[in-house]
Write a protein that holds these residues in place. Structure first.
Motif, mmCIF file in Angstrom:
data_model
loop_
_atom_site.group_PDB
_atom_site.id
_atom_site.type_symbol
_atom_site.label_atom_id
_atom_site.label_comp_id
_atom_site.label_asym_id
_atom_site.label_seq_id
_atom_site.Cartn_x
_atom_site.Cartn_y
_atom_site.Cartn_z
ATOM 1 N N LEU A 143 8.159 -8.231 0.751
ATOM 2 C CA LEU A 143 7.125 -7.687 1.617
ATOM 3 C C LEU A 143 7.040 -8.437 2.935
ATOM 4 C CD1 LEU A 143 4.283 -6.919 -0.959
ATOM 5 C CD2 LEU A 143 6.304 -5.570 -0.328
ATOM 6 N N ARG A 144 7.453 -9.701 2.951
ATOM 7 C CA ARG A 144 7.491 -10.437 4.218
ATOM 8 C C ARG A 144 8.583 -9.902 5.120
ATOM 9 N NH1 ARG A 144 7.107 -15.096 0.950
ATOM 10 N NH2 ARG A 144 9.210 -15.748 1.483
ATOM 11 N N ALA A 145 9.699 -9.529 4.518
ATOM 12 C CA ALA A 145 10.857 -9.107 5.302
ATOM 13 C C ALA A 145 10.688 -7.707 5.879
ATOM 14 C CB ALA A 145 12.116 -9.153 4.426
ATOM 15 N N GLY A 146 9.846 -6.885 5.256
ATOM 16 C CA GLY A 146 9.721 -5.503 5.673
ATOM 17 C C GLY A 146 8.969 -5.335 6.981
ATOM 18 N N THR A 147 9.297 -4.280 7.709
ATOM 19 C CA THR A 147 8.598 -3.963 8.952
ATOM 20 C C THR A 147 7.681 -2.762 8.768
ATOM 21 O OG1 THR A 147 10.464 -2.576 9.636
ATOM 22 C CG2 THR A 147 10.452 -4.865 10.390
ATOM 23 N N PHE A 148 7.557 -2.270 7.553
ATOM 24 C CA PHE A 148 6.757 -1.087 7.259
ATOM 25 C C PHE A 148 5.266 -1.415 7.214
ATOM 26 C CE2 PHE A 148 8.490 -3.139 3.496
ATOM 27 C CZ PHE A 148 7.340 -3.525 2.841
ATOM 28 N N GLY A 149 4.448 -0.381 7.353
ATOM 29 C CA GLY A 149 3.017 -0.504 7.163
ATOM 30 C C GLY A 149 2.572 0.347 5.997
ATOM 31 N N THR A 150 1.280 0.276 5.674
ATOM 32 C CA THR A 150 0.765 1.032 4.529
ATOM 33 C C THR A 150 -0.093 2.215 4.960
ATOM 34 O OG1 THR A 150 -1.134 -0.480 4.332
ATOM 35 C CG2 THR A 150 0.813 -0.972 2.994
ATOM 36 N N ASN A 151 -0.272 2.432 6.274
ATOM 37 C CA ASN A 151 -0.887 3.673 6.729
ATOM 38 C C ASN A 151 0.192 4.749 6.812
ATOM 39 O OD1 ASN A 151 0.363 2.300 8.868
ATOM 40 N ND2 ASN A 151 -0.912 3.314 10.398
ATOM 41 N N LEU A 152 -0.206 5.989 7.029
ATOM 42 C CA LEU A 152 0.775 7.079 7.011
ATOM 43 C C LEU A 152 1.825 6.919 8.099
ATOM 44 C CD1 LEU A 152 -1.454 10.206 6.227
ATOM 45 C CD2 LEU A 152 -0.256 8.688 4.641
ATOM 46 N N ALA A 153 1.425 6.360 9.254
ATOM 47 C CA ALA A 153 2.384 6.131 10.339
ATOM 48 C C ALA A 153 3.254 4.902 10.084
ATOM 49 C CB ALA A 153 1.649 5.975 11.665
ATOM 50 N N GLN A 154 2.896 4.109 9.094
ATOM 51 C CA GLN A 154 3.606 2.891 8.702
ATOM 52 C C GLN A 154 3.715 1.879 9.840
ATOM 53 O OE1 GLN A 154 6.939 3.042 6.013
ATOM 54 N NE2 GLN A 154 6.536 5.169 5.473
ATOM 55 N N ASN A 155 2.650 1.777 10.624
ATOM 56 C CA ASN A 155 2.627 0.771 11.693
ATOM 57 C C ASN A 155 1.472 -0.208 11.552
ATOM 58 O OD1 ASN A 155 0.512 2.437 12.377
ATOM 59 N ND2 ASN A 155 1.345 3.077 14.353
ATOM 60 N N LEU A 196 -4.853 13.382 -1.312
ATOM 61 C CA LEU A 196 -4.057 12.217 -1.729
ATOM 62 C C LEU A 196 -4.688 10.976 -1.116
ATOM 63 C CD1 LEU A 196 -0.308 13.304 -1.844
ATOM 64 C CD2 LEU A 196 -1.790 12.562 -3.693
ATOM 65 N N SER A 197 -4.249 10.570 0.068
ATOM 66 C CA SER A 197 -4.853 9.412 0.717
ATOM 67 C C SER A 197 -4.289 9.260 2.113
ATOM 68 C CB SER A 197 -4.587 8.129 -0.080
ATOM 69 O OG SER A 197 -5.296 7.040 0.487
ATOM 70 N N ASP A 198 -4.952 8.410 2.905
ATOM 71 C CA ASP A 198 -4.418 8.017 4.203
ATOM 72 C C ASP A 198 -3.739 6.652 4.116
ATOM 73 O OD1 ASP A 198 -6.810 6.725 3.709
ATOM 74 O OD2 ASP A 198 -7.594 6.926 5.739
ATOM 75 N N HIS A 199 -3.603 6.107 2.905
ATOM 76 C CA HIS A 199 -2.866 4.871 2.647
ATOM 77 C C HIS A 199 -1.706 5.168 1.704
ATOM 78 C CE1 HIS A 199 -5.858 1.629 3.966
ATOM 79 N NE2 HIS A 199 -6.514 2.765 4.163
ATOM 80 N N LEU A 200 -0.614 4.440 1.888
ATOM 81 C CA LEU A 200 0.530 4.515 0.991
ATOM 82 C C LEU A 200 0.467 3.365 -0.018
ATOM 83 C CD1 LEU A 200 3.308 5.110 3.674
ATOM 84 C CD2 LEU A 200 2.129 6.856 2.321
ATOM 85 N N PRO A 201 0.912 3.588 -1.254
ATOM 86 C CA PRO A 201 0.954 2.481 -2.218
ATOM 87 C C PRO A 201 1.954 1.413 -1.784
ATOM 88 C CG PRO A 201 1.187 4.616 -3.318
ATOM 89 C CD PRO A 201 1.349 4.863 -1.849
ATOM 90 N N LEU A 202 1.538 0.163 -1.898
ATOM 91 C CA LEU A 202 2.397 -0.991 -1.662
ATOM 92 C C LEU A 202 2.758 -1.571 -3.020
ATOM 93 C CD1 LEU A 202 3.468 -2.991 0.604
ATOM 94 C CD2 LEU A 202 1.427 -4.351 0.098
ATOM 95 N N TRP A 203 4.051 -1.875 -3.254
ATOM 96 C CA TRP A 203 4.463 -2.286 -4.593
ATOM 97 C C TRP A 203 5.418 -3.472 -4.571
ATOM 98 C CZ3 TRP A 203 9.605 -2.334 -6.014
ATOM 99 C CH2 TRP A 203 10.486 -1.617 -5.201
ATOM 100 N N ILE A 204 5.461 -4.165 -5.693
ATOM 101 C CA ILE A 204 6.437 -5.224 -5.931
ATOM 102 C C ILE A 204 6.902 -5.148 -7.386
ATOM 103 C CG2 ILE A 204 5.589 -6.863 -4.217
ATOM 104 C CD1 ILE A 204 4.194 -8.341 -6.586
#
Length: 315
Positions: free
Chosen positions: A229-241, A287-295
């Motif tokens: 998750l540190r290495a990723g540049t993604f976000g957890t909102n729909l725009a992923q920013n 559904l949601s305006d957030h995406l699930p974050l997983w490990i």
């Protein structure tokens, strides 16, 4: 998954959703060896009855994981009660009480889990802020808009406590930062207590982080994000920013955190195949305006325990 008799429209939506889930490349867990864990803010889950399609889609997404921290679970648990039977007879939920005011938003925090993979081990409690004596009374040194919630679990031979929070939103970013910092300080004191249930804390939830200052406030007492998750540049909102949501841990047993993680993008730029004819804003309440974050977590600690035993012998 137990979707049962569904319409052709829902079946088509599930086919699309599964193709989007496949792109997240969530690895299959191995019983007693690995655990797939997620945190997901399901927008106002329970405030207004979800459509039949949404209930099946939410179940399909939750079912990709073994343990999910759910934020914005509302006072009415009816929709959660509709989702669990679709997941199957092995699934359970542990959840907090509501906070019955506008600041608390009548929300709960919940943990939804597959008991075949992970066991609830007894602790379930809201976080209690430190108090100071004032006259004859004991008063909290600070308060949160929504009290963090924690529960203890066991998977393989890994015992741990998950602590989840939903930090305030609003224009007062200094107050939000202070709330994040007070949570980090509370965690630091909690895990140093003599009779703490377990010192392996995994921290999850929606922290509404919008700046480096807010992130630093959360991590200044030693919390770190898993490498994936540190290495990723993604976000957890729909725009992923925006990385509003977090999964963090203390670096006590780094080997427990495999370099596998990310977001599950059920949105993929459009809700149209899932909810035909519905506008985007309305879809976020389905559904949601957030995406699930997983490990993925390594729950096989045999090697570590053997090393500990050898260390004890040497000493």
């Amino acid at each position: 998954m137990f979707h049962g008799k569904i319409s052709a429209e829902i079946a088509g939506g599930l086919k699309t959703l599964r193709s989007r889930i496949d792109k997240a490349a969530v690895p299959s867990p191995r019983l007693d060896e690995t655990l797939n864990m997620a945190t997901w803010n399901i927008r106002e889950f329970g405030k207004k009855r979800r459509s039949e399609a949404a209930v099946h889609y939410i179940a399909e997404i939750l079912g990709q994981f073994d343990l999910i921290s759910v934020v914005e679970l509302r006072d009415n648990l009816e929709d959660l009660g509709r989702v669990l039977p679709i997941l199957g007879p092995y699934w359970r939920a542990v959840y907090s009480d509501i906070i019955p005011d506008a600041g608390g938003n009548w929300e709960r925090i919940g943990f939804v889990y597959d008991k075949r993979a992970v066991s609830f081990s007894g602790l379930a409690a809201a976080a209690t802020p430190a108090r100071i004596k004032s006259g004859r009374e004991y008063e909290a040194r600070f308060t949160w808009w929504r009290a963090p919630y924690m529960a203890s679990f066991s998977a393989g031979n890994f015992d741990f406590v998950v602590v989840s929070a939903h930090i305030r939103w609003g224009d007062d970013k200094a107050a939000r930062t202070a709330e994040i910092r007070s949570f980090a300080e509370w965690l630091d004191r909690k895990r140093s207590q003599k009779y703490v249930e377990d010192r392996d804390f995994i921290v999850t939830g929606d922290f509404n982080i919008e700046s480096q200052e807010m992130y630093d406030a959360l991590t200044e007492k030693g919390l770190i994000a898993p490498t994936a998750l540190r290495a990723g540049t993604f976000g957890t909102n729909l725009a992923q920013n925006k990385r509003y949501d977090q999964i963090l841990h203390y670096p006590l047993y780094k080997d427990n955190f495999i370099n596998k993680g990310g977001v599950l993008d059920f949105y993929a730029g459009s809700f149209a195949p899932l909810f035909p004819g519905m506008d985007k804003a309305a879809c976020t309440y389905q559904l949601s305006d957030h995406l699930p974050l997983w490990i993925q977590i390594n729950t096989d600690n045999d090697e570590h325990e053997l090393d500990q035993a050898l260390g004890l012998k040497k000493s």
